[in-house]
Motif scaffolding. Structure first.
Motif, PDB file in Angstrom:
ATOM      1  N   VAL A   1      -3.256  49.304   0.425  1.00  0.00           N
ATOM      2  CA  VAL A   1      -3.587  49.093  -0.989  1.00  0.00           C
ATOM      3  C   VAL A   1      -4.690  50.063  -1.399  1.00  0.00           C
ATOM      4  CG1 VAL A   1      -4.598  47.433  -2.621  1.00  0.00           C
ATOM      5  CG2 VAL A   1      -2.900  46.667  -0.938  1.00  0.00           C
ATOM      6  N   VAL A   2      -4.541  50.614  -2.599  1.00  0.00           N
ATOM      7  CA  VAL A   2      -5.583  51.474  -3.158  1.00  0.00           C
ATOM      8  C   VAL A   2      -6.331  50.689  -4.228  1.00  0.00           C
ATOM      9  CG1 VAL A   2      -6.037  53.498  -4.602  1.00  0.00           C
ATOM     10  CG2 VAL A   2      -4.454  53.678  -2.674  1.00  0.00           C
ATOM     11  N   GLN A   3      -7.641  50.617  -4.098  1.00  0.00           N
ATOM     12  CA  GLN A   3      -8.493  49.963  -5.101  1.00  0.00           C
ATOM     13  C   GLN A   3      -9.341  51.022  -5.785  1.00  0.00           C
ATOM     14  OE1 GLN A   3     -11.079  46.734  -3.741  1.00  0.00           O
ATOM     15  NE2 GLN A   3     -12.598  47.313  -5.276  1.00  0.00           N
ATOM     16  N   ILE A   4      -9.319  51.034  -7.118  1.00  0.00           N
ATOM     17  CA  ILE A   4     -10.129  51.997  -7.867  1.00  0.00           C
ATOM     18  C   ILE A   4     -11.255  51.236  -8.545  1.00  0.00           C
ATOM     19  CG2 ILE A   4     -10.031  53.939  -9.479  1.00  0.00           C
ATOM     20  CD1 ILE A   4      -6.865  53.448  -9.317  1.00  0.00           C
ATOM     21  N   GLY A   5     -12.497  51.598  -8.228  1.00  0.00           N
ATOM     22  CA  GLY A   5     -13.663  50.916  -8.799  1.00  0.00           C
ATOM     23  C   GLY A   5     -14.328  50.028  -7.764  1.00  0.00           C
ATOM     24  N   ALA A   6     -15.607  50.276  -7.530  1.00  0.00           N
ATOM     25  CA  ALA A   6     -16.344  49.505  -6.519  1.00  0.00           C
ATOM     26  C   ALA A   6     -17.659  48.988  -7.108  1.00  0.00           C
ATOM     27  CB  ALA A   6     -16.610  50.378  -5.285  1.00  0.00           C
ATOM     28  N   GLY A   7     -17.629  48.655  -8.418  1.00  0.00           N
ATOM     29  CA  GLY A   7     -18.822  48.105  -9.068  1.00  0.00           C
ATOM     30  C   GLY A   7     -18.869  46.599  -8.904  1.00  0.00           C
TER      31      GLY A   7
ATOM     32  N   ILE B   1      -1.711  48.863  -6.021  1.00  0.00           N
ATOM     33  CA  ILE B   1      -2.836  49.531  -6.679  1.00  0.00           C
ATOM     34  C   ILE B   1      -3.627  48.470  -7.428  1.00  0.00           C
ATOM     35  CG2 ILE B   1      -3.528  51.327  -8.353  1.00  0.00           C
ATOM     36  CD1 ILE B   1      -1.722  52.466  -6.144  1.00  0.00           C
ATOM     37  N   VAL B   2      -4.951  48.507  -7.315  1.00  0.00           N
ATOM     38  CA  VAL B   2      -5.777  47.584  -8.102  1.00  0.00           C
ATOM     39  C   VAL B   2      -6.793  48.389  -8.892  1.00  0.00           C
ATOM     40  CG1 VAL B   2      -7.283  45.567  -8.074  1.00  0.00           C
ATOM     41  CG2 VAL B   2      -5.566  45.851  -6.270  1.00  0.00           C
ATOM     42  N   ASN B   3      -6.800  48.173 -10.218  1.00  0.00           N
ATOM     43  CA  ASN B   3      -7.839  48.807 -11.026  1.00  0.00           C
ATOM     44  C   ASN B   3      -8.996  47.845 -11.205  1.00  0.00           C
ATOM     45  OD1 ASN B   3      -9.268  50.505 -12.810  1.00  0.00           O
ATOM     46  ND2 ASN B   3      -8.471  49.351 -14.550  1.00  0.00           N
ATOM     47  N   ALA B   4     -10.183  48.242 -10.727  1.00  0.00           N
ATOM     48  CA  ALA B   4     -11.402  47.454 -10.935  1.00  0.00           C
ATOM     49  C   ALA B   4     -12.451  48.310 -11.646  1.00  0.00           C
ATOM     50  CB  ALA B   4     -11.923  46.928  -9.602  1.00  0.00           C
ATOM     51  N   THR B   5     -11.972  49.254 -12.458  1.00  0.00           N
ATOM     52  CA  THR B   5     -12.872  50.042 -13.319  1.00  0.00           C
ATOM     53  C   THR B   5     -12.696  49.525 -14.746  1.00  0.00           C
ATOM     54  OG1 THR B   5     -11.375  51.767 -14.142  1.00  0.00           O
ATOM     55  CG2 THR B   5     -12.227  52.048 -11.890  1.00  0.00           C
ATOM     56  N   PRO B   6     -13.549  49.936 -15.684  1.00  0.00           N
ATOM     57  CA  PRO B   6     -13.331  49.516 -17.080  1.00  0.00           C
ATOM     58  C   PRO B   6     -12.259  50.341 -17.786  1.00  0.00           C
ATOM     59  CG  PRO B   6     -15.608  50.283 -16.686  1.00  0.00           C
ATOM     60  CD  PRO B   6     -14.807  50.667 -15.512  1.00  0.00           C
ATOM     61  N   VAL B   7     -11.656  51.310 -17.104  1.00  0.00           N
ATOM     62  CA  VAL B   7     -10.661  52.175 -17.756  1.00  0.00           C
ATOM     63  C   VAL B   7      -9.448  51.322 -18.173  1.00  0.00           C
ATOM     64  CG1 VAL B   7      -9.120  54.159 -17.496  1.00  0.00           C
ATOM     65  CG2 VAL B   7     -11.395  54.180 -16.432  1.00  0.00           C
ATOM     66  N   GLY B   8      -9.102  51.445 -19.459  1.00  0.00           N
ATOM     67  CA  GLY B   8      -8.043  50.601 -20.015  1.00  0.00           C
ATOM     68  C   GLY B   8      -8.588  49.724 -21.125  1.00  0.00           C
ATOM     69  N   MET B   9      -9.935  49.545 -21.137  1.00  0.00           N
ATOM     70  CA  MET B   9     -10.557  48.836 -22.255  1.00  0.00           C
ATOM     71  C   MET B   9     -10.570  49.788 -23.458  1.00  0.00           C
ATOM     72  SD  MET B   9     -13.807  47.090 -20.325  1.00  0.00           S
ATOM     73  CE  MET B   9     -14.199  45.919 -21.620  1.00  0.00           C
ATOM     74  N   LYS B  10     -10.775  49.205 -24.651  1.00  0.00           N
ATOM     75  CA  LYS B  10     -10.744  50.021 -25.864  1.00  0.00           C
ATOM     76  C   LYS B  10     -11.756  51.173 -25.776  1.00  0.00           C
ATOM     77  CE  LYS B  10     -10.440  49.266 -30.798  1.00  0.00           C
ATOM     78  NZ  LYS B  10     -10.868  48.431 -31.897  1.00  0.00           N
ATOM     79  N   ALA B  11     -12.912  50.885 -25.228  1.00  0.00           N
ATOM     80  CA  ALA B  11     -13.957  51.905 -25.147  1.00  0.00           C
ATOM     81  C   ALA B  11     -13.695  52.935 -24.045  1.00  0.00           C
ATOM     82  CB  ALA B  11     -15.301  51.232 -24.905  1.00  0.00           C
ATOM     83  N   TYR B  12     -12.782  52.613 -23.136  1.00  0.00           N
ATOM     84  CA  TYR B  12     -12.459  53.519 -22.016  1.00  0.00           C
ATOM     85  C   TYR B  12     -10.944  53.668 -21.922  1.00  0.00           C
ATOM     86  CZ  TYR B  12     -17.202  52.130 -20.705  1.00  0.00           C
ATOM     87  OH  TYR B  12     -18.543  51.847 -20.708  1.00  0.00           O
ATOM     88  N   PRO B  13     -10.324  54.356 -22.889  1.00  0.00           N
ATOM     89  CA  PRO B  13      -8.854  54.419 -22.917  1.00  0.00           C
ATOM     90  C   PRO B  13      -8.275  55.246 -21.767  1.00  0.00           C
ATOM     91  CG  PRO B  13      -9.805  55.814 -24.631  1.00  0.00           C
ATOM     92  CD  PRO B  13     -10.955  55.111 -23.981  1.00  0.00           C
ATOM     93  N   GLY B  14      -6.988  55.047 -21.517  1.00  0.00           N
ATOM     94  CA  GLY B  14      -6.299  55.834 -20.488  1.00  0.00           C
ATOM     95  C   GLY B  14      -5.987  55.001 -19.265  1.00  0.00           C
ATOM     96  N   THR B  15      -5.645  55.692 -18.183  1.00  0.00           N
ATOM     97  CA  THR B  15      -5.379  55.015 -16.907  1.00  0.00           C
ATOM     98  C   THR B  15      -6.295  55.625 -15.844  1.00  0.00           C
ATOM     99  OG1 THR B  15      -3.669  56.596 -16.221  1.00  0.00           O
ATOM    100  CG2 THR B  15      -2.933  54.691 -17.522  1.00  0.00           C
ATOM    101  N   PRO B  16      -6.705  54.862 -14.843  1.00  0.00           N
ATOM    102  CA  PRO B  16      -7.610  55.410 -13.825  1.00  0.00           C
ATOM    103  C   PRO B  16      -6.896  56.258 -12.781  1.00  0.00           C
ATOM    104  CG  PRO B  16      -7.141  53.125 -13.364  1.00  0.00           C
ATOM    105  CD  PRO B  16      -6.432  53.436 -14.640  1.00  0.00           C
ATOM    106  N   VAL B  17      -5.560  56.236 -12.829  1.00  0.00           N
ATOM    107  CA  VAL B  17      -4.766  57.012 -11.860  1.00  0.00           C
ATOM    108  C   VAL B  17      -3.473  57.425 -12.560  1.00  0.00           C
ATOM    109  CG1 VAL B  17      -3.750  54.881 -10.905  1.00  0.00           C
ATOM    110  CG2 VAL B  17      -3.727  56.955  -9.527  1.00  0.00           C
TER     111      VAL B  17
END
Ligand code: NAD
Length: 284
Positions: free
Chosen positions: A130-136, A199-215
């Motif tokens: 599994v790939v995890q993006i975001g480690a906050g 794939i798991v996205n754990a970044t804010p990318v995808g929120m209105k303020a951070y549009p797009g995809t993290p990968v």
């Protein structure tokens, strides 16, 4: 049995949180009058307040429990009388139970919440790599939850490489199931995502303020499963693109609802109704 509940959420910029309504509705359904206040340090009257002052005030005023969010999940640990072993292991507390004597115990229901949401929404998903993006903040809870779910190889990417490395090291040192966690640079992300099962996205990318995809989702196969922790919006670009490719997906509501379910049970000693909690969450 608890006759009433006085609860709160301490954090920064939390006025739109759906957690108060979930607890108040669930309490009412159990005939437990429940008041849940947001204690938002971004409001002018709390601008000077410290976490110690807020926690002390809540104890003195008879609060039964608190949720803790950004930026206090780690800071609160040193202020508590006791910390549950899971929360201590990941060094993050999002739920504090205050007993009648004012004694505080910290828990982390983000970990149990993500795990419960995963089991319900991605039952039977392949978990070898599994790939995890975001480690906050959320990413730490997700990483430990994935390890508890028995992920074999957990590959973690973050724009802050040291953060990804730190999380990978902590997981390897504490995993009871032998998860092999390692950090990669963002330049290796697409290659790792192409050969991962999930794939798991754990970044804010995808929120209105951070549009797009993290990968880049063009590397996903139709067998890849994709989970997102972002819940505002629930349908992120990442999930929309993954679904269009035929991938199984899990949105951020699973973690958000299940962390509240687990916290309600800690606060009240009563089993929360998952369907009702979810309906309340979605009713906003
Ligand atoms: P955070 O700022 O603590 O962590 C975000 C991490 O993502 C940081 O380490 C940052 O370096 C990394 N990052 C940002 N953009 C990146 C990119 N393009 N590629 C790789 N890494 C990147 O934030 P957080 O508190 O962890 O919140 C992250 C998201 O999770 C937010 O959208 C938040 O709303 C959501 N969240 C959801 C739940 C839930 O219950 N579903 C709970 C908590 C947080």
């Amino acid at each position: 049995m608890t006759s009433s509940l006085l609860l709160g959420l301490i954090g920064d910029g939390i006025s739109a949180s759906r957690t108060p309504r979930m607890h108040e509705n669930e309490g009412a359904a159990h005939s437990i009058p429940t008041i849940y206040r947001t204690i938002d340090i971004s409001s002018p009257h709390l601008a000077e307040a410290t976490l110690t002052e807020l926690l002390t005030a809540a104890i003195r005023l008879g609060f039964d429990g608190l949720n803790i969010t950004h930026p206090f999940k780690q800071k609160v640990i040193g202020l508590l009388d006791e910390v549950d072993p899971v929360a201590a292991r990941i060094n993050s507390v999002n739920t504090v139970v205050i007993d009648s004597a004012g004694r505080t115990t910290g828990y982390n229901t983000d970990v149990t919440g993500f795990a419960a949401g995963f089991r319900a929404g991605l039952h039977g998903a392949a978990t070898e790599a599994v790939v995890q993006i975001g480690a906050g903040g959320a990413g730490r809870a997700v990483g430990f939850a994935l390890a508890e779910l028995g992920i074999g190889d957990l590959i973690i990417a973050d724009t802050d490489v040291q953060r990804a490395e730190g999380l990978a090291t902590d997981i390897v040192e504490t995993s009871s199931v032998g998860t092999r966690a390692r950090a990669i640079g963002l330049d290796e992300l697409e290659g790792a995502a192409a050969s991962a099962q999930g794939i798991v996205n754990a970044t804010p990318v995808g929120m209105k303020a951070y549009p797009g995809t993290p990968v880049d989702t063009s590397v996903f196969g139709s067998e890849t499963w994709v989970a997102d922790v972002v819940y505002f919006p629930l349908e992120t670009q990442l999930l929309a693109e993954a679904r269009a490719k035929g991938c199984r997906t899990l949105d951020g509501s699973g973690m958000a609802v299940n962390q509240a379910i687990d916290a309600f049970e800690l606060f009240s000693g009563q089993k929360a109704d998952p369907q009702r909690m979810r309906e309340t969450f979605l009713s906003f």
